[in-house]
Design a protein around this motif. Structure first.
Motif, PDB file in Angstrom:
ATOM      1  N   ILE A 162       1.073  -0.945   0.040  1.00  0.00           N
ATOM      2  CA  ILE A 162       0.041   0.114   0.018  1.00  0.00           C
ATOM      3  C   ILE A 162       0.917   1.127  -0.220  1.00  0.00           C
ATOM      4  N   TRP A 163       0.787   2.144  -1.020  1.00  0.00           N
ATOM      5  CA  TRP A 163       1.875   2.789  -1.018  1.00  0.00           C
ATOM      6  C   TRP A 163       1.578   4.316  -0.694  1.00  0.00           C
ATOM      7  N   TYR A 164       2.376   5.263  -0.906  1.00  0.00           N
ATOM      8  CA  TYR A 164       2.449   6.473  -0.067  1.00  0.00           C
ATOM      9  C   TYR A 164       0.907   7.357  -0.483  1.00  0.00           C
ATOM     10  N   ASN A 165       0.530   7.724   0.926  1.00  0.00           N
ATOM     11  CA  ASN A 165      -0.687   8.536   1.015  1.00  0.00           C
ATOM     12  C   ASN A 165      -1.985   7.944   0.588  1.00  0.00           C
ATOM     13  N   CYS A 166      -2.140   6.505   0.347  1.00  0.00           N
ATOM     14  CA  CYS A 166      -3.109   5.814   0.141  1.00  0.00           C
ATOM     15  C   CYS A 166      -4.140   5.774   1.600  1.00  0.00           C
ATOM     16  N   VAL A 167      -5.588   5.764   1.336  1.00  0.00           N
ATOM     17  CA  VAL A 167      -6.402   5.677   2.310  1.00  0.00           C
ATOM     18  C   VAL A 167      -7.246   4.312   2.180  1.00  0.00           C
ATOM     19  N   VAL A 168      -7.062   3.195   3.230  1.00  0.00           N
ATOM     20  CA  VAL A 168      -7.854   1.992   3.140  1.00  0.00           C
ATOM     21  C   VAL A 168      -8.875   1.943   3.998  1.00  0.00           C
ATOM     22  N   ARG A 169     -10.042   2.318   3.949  1.00  0.00           N
ATOM     23  CA  ARG A 169     -10.816   2.773   5.117  1.00  0.00           C
ATOM     24  C   ARG A 169     -12.123   1.843   5.205  1.00  0.00           C
ATOM     25  N   ALA A 170     -11.987   0.915   6.026  1.00  0.00           N
ATOM     26  CA  ALA A 170     -13.045  -0.110   6.334  1.00  0.00           C
ATOM     27  C   ALA A 170     -13.732  -0.007   7.730  1.00  0.00           C
TER      28      ALA A 170
ATOM     29  N   ASN B  31      -0.396  -4.629  -5.262  1.00  0.00           N
ATOM     30  CA  ASN B  31      -0.216  -3.262  -5.012  1.00  0.00           C
ATOM     31  C   ASN B  31      -1.271  -2.255  -5.301  1.00  0.00           C
ATOM     32  N   VAL B  32      -1.107  -1.452  -4.366  1.00  0.00           N
ATOM     33  CA  VAL B  32      -2.200  -0.303  -4.203  1.00  0.00           C
ATOM     34  C   VAL B  32      -1.437   1.110  -4.305  1.00  0.00           C
ATOM     35  N   GLN B  33      -1.481   1.881  -5.567  1.00  0.00           N
ATOM     36  CA  GLN B  33      -0.114   2.804  -5.805  1.00  0.00           C
ATOM     37  C   GLN B  33      -0.591   4.163  -5.031  1.00  0.00           C
ATOM     38  N   ASP B  34       0.252   4.896  -5.133  1.00  0.00           N
ATOM     39  CA  ASP B  34       0.097   6.237  -4.169  1.00  0.00           C
ATOM     40  C   ASP B  34      -1.267   7.127  -4.766  1.00  0.00           C
ATOM     41  N   GLY B  35      -1.636   7.609  -3.462  1.00  0.00           N
ATOM     42  CA  GLY B  35      -2.830   8.317  -3.587  1.00  0.00           C
ATOM     43  C   GLY B  35      -4.056   7.801  -3.832  1.00  0.00           C
ATOM     44  N   SER B  36      -4.170   6.306  -3.658  1.00  0.00           N
ATOM     45  CA  SER B  36      -5.535   5.599  -4.196  1.00  0.00           C
ATOM     46  C   SER B  36      -6.178   5.624  -2.821  1.00  0.00           C
TER      47      SER B  36
END
Length: 191
Positions: free
Chosen positions: A46-54, A66-71
């Protein structure tokens, strides 16, 4: 699985009695925020500045994804008329490009979400399928295996070639290796 925060600079936040469960081999970049009922599999990043909100339902991310930057990744809870809700389910070896918005959908193994693309509730991205950069996959749309969809709203353009599929697999391997280098660099910088 590790429920502590071995990821310097990342925000790992429990909510509603649910703490993110992150495999010890996953890379969570500084500035990323992982909240609530999230599971992240081995070798994922999970890259820089991602939000994974559950905070309202579940998010499950497989291995080597991979979840790239800012996603931004989110989900929707069950409610009257929608008892199953819209969890976010992401398989193994998935590529999610920079600044994508992925919400309450399903991405099967080896699916690809391009830069700045949007996938909405109950949409499905099949194995080896690609949602093009900037595309919007609207609610309940289902992509078939090896299909390329583009546009807003996204529509099927063509079947992907073997070379395109191979290129996506190279991308997965690149991000898995690059995550190891970033993990070492972050550990050295933030100790």
């Amino acid at each position: 699985m590790n429920t502590t925060n071995p990821h310097p600079g990342a925000n790992i936040i429990p909510i509603h009695g649910k703490t993110p469960v992150i495999h010890e081999s996953a890379f969570i970049a500084p500035g990323a925020t992982i909240i609530g009922d999230v599971e992240i599999g081995a070798g994922s990043s999970i890259w820089y500045n991602c939000v994974v909100r559950a905070d309202v339902f579940t998010i499950r991310i497989g291995e080597r994804t991979n979840v790239q930057d800012g996603s931004i990744l989110h989900c929707d809870p069950p409610r009257p008329g929608d008892e199953e809700g819209s969890p976010l389910v992401i398989g193994d070896d998935v590529l999610i490009g920079h600044m994508a918005m992925v919400h309450g959908c399903t991405i099967h193994d080896r699916g690809f979400v391009g830069l700045g693309a949007i996938a909405m509730n109950k949409a499905v991205i099949a194995s080896d399928a690609m949602l093009a950069a900037g595309a919007m996959l609207t609610e309940r749309k289902v992509m078939g295996e090896r299909e390329l969809w583009a546009g807003r709203p996204a529509k099927r353009l063509k079947e992907l070639s073997d070379a395109a599929i191979a290129g996506m697999r190279v991308g997965v391997a690149h991000y898995a290796e690059n995550a190891k280098h970033h993990s070492e660099a972050v550990a050295a910088a933030l100790g």
